[in-house]
Each structure stands twice: as C-alpha cells, then as structure tokens.
Design an enzyme around this catalytic site. Sequence first.
Site, PDB file in Angstrom:
ATOM      1  CB  CYS A  90      -0.954  -0.028   1.201  1.00 30.21           C
ATOM      2  SG  CYS A  90      -0.131  -0.122   2.792  1.00 30.21           S
ATOM      3  N   GLY A  91       0.640   2.181   0.892  1.00 28.56           N
ATOM      4  CA  GLY A  91       1.469   3.370   0.978  1.00 28.56           C
ATOM      5  C   GLY A  91       2.611   3.199   1.956  1.00 28.56           C
TER       6      GLY A  91
END
Length: 286
Positions: A239-240
């Site tokens: 993800c981030g």
Amino acid sequence: MEPYGGGDGRVRWVTPEWLMENLEKVAIIDCQPNIHDYILEHIPGAVYLNEGLFREPRGIAPAMYIPWDAAESIFRQAGVENKPTVVYTGTGGFKGWGDGLEQTMVAYSLARFGHEEVLVLNGGLAEWKNAGGEVTKVFPEVRESEFSVKVQGDFYIEYPDFRRIKDDDDVLVLDARPPEVYEGQGPWIKPGHIPGAVNLPWASLMDDENKTLLKPEDEIRELLDSVGATPDKKIICSCGTGREATNEFLLFRWYLGYPDVKIYEGSFTEWTQIEDNPTVTGPNPY
C-alpha cells in the site's frame, strides 16, 4: 459462533456475541486512535495500546517496524501475554478519528512479534454497542508481563527480495490504496503505483458503513477473483506505508487461509524513495 478463520489460527475473528460470553477468559486491547476516545468509552477490561508505538524511521523510510526489543518492552509494559487477546477499534466518540485500520495494524503487530492467539473483533466497537455490549470509563489495572518477542520473519518481504520476485509469473502484488492514489498523485514524491501492482482497495472488502466489519465471504471472494487473487499465487500485500496492507494480509493469510502471503512493509513509500525506481499511473498494473 466460535472464533473463525483459516491458516494456522494465529489470527482469528470473533463476533460481539462471542466476546460477551467470554469476557472473563480473554485479554482485550483497545486501539482507538486517540486516548480521549478510550477514556470516553471502552469495552470493560480493555487496555489501551496505540498503533503508532510500533513504527519509527529506518534508513530512507519514515515508518518501519520498531526493533524486537522495543516491541518486547511495549508489550510487557501493556501487560500483553500469549493468551487469547481481542483487538478492536472504533471511530472515536470524542475526537471522531479512526478509519478502521487501527484494528488490523495492531493485530498484525501482535502476530508479527510473536503473539499466537490474536482475535479481531469483527465490526469493532460499533458492532459491540449495536449488539448491546456494555462500555465503561473504568480503566483496568495493568500488570507488567513477561512476554517474549519472536519476530515472524516469514510474514514480510523486504525490498531486495521484493524487487527480485515481484514480476514473476506466480507472484501477484496487490496495492490496497484507494484508486485515486493508485492511479494518480498522492502525497508521495512520485505518482501512481509500483509497476505490476494490481489495485485491490482495502475498503472494498469491508462494509460500506463500518470499515472494521468484513463483507460477507462470498462478496470478498468475488472481489478477489476479479483481480486474479487466487490461492495458487504468491500474494504480496502492499500500500502506501504498509498499514492498509495489514488489512489484506490478515484477510488472505488467516481469514481465507491462503498458503503463500507476505506483506511488503516498506510499500510505495520505500519504493519511491529509491531514485531509479519507476512508477506507473493510470488503472493498469504496467
């Protein structure tokens, strides 16, 4: 309903009704994002533990997991023991903070550092209250424990190995972020996503109104099939910063019992700090 899930059973899910019947047999961790929300209301006996304790800067990455000895100190101070431990969060009634991911972040952190009996409260504090569960402002007395950390290195993949295998035919890299940042410019120094990563927004797997409540299993499996996330693949959740990915890592590894699942903890933040690494914009992986 008994605790449910697949895999080796290290992480399972429970209903509010099950917890009501077993309150005296389990430890409970409240990880609402702000201490004032815990002060306002929490499940009786719940100890407060904030997800932010488990990450710190390392090298070029601003949010990597803390060393094992730091985690051991935190767990011991919080009275964590290797016994059935329920984790829950909520959208705080005082601050109004919370996106639901606190619950999976803390559950993953417990498992990552060696806890063997993590129970996620499906639906979190909201479902607990909807089911008639009691809340309190009384804090439990916390006694220091002797918890021993055992880092589970097979849960995660680090950058060199990730870069080496991410494009293999039997590997599927998932990006759990919302479509708008997967496709375009988020807060990162580069736009888009890691080449080859397929977008599976974590929120799409959860109830529309309550992001701590899983959708029915048949709806989840339909979503996974639509992106080719089948059990024969090596699934790498990203993800981030590795936080949203905890939702999907827990789901694949222990809710559905997929055999080969890892989390790329550095995720897009680490990837984009390496100058030569390309990114891709738009809805397609490549």
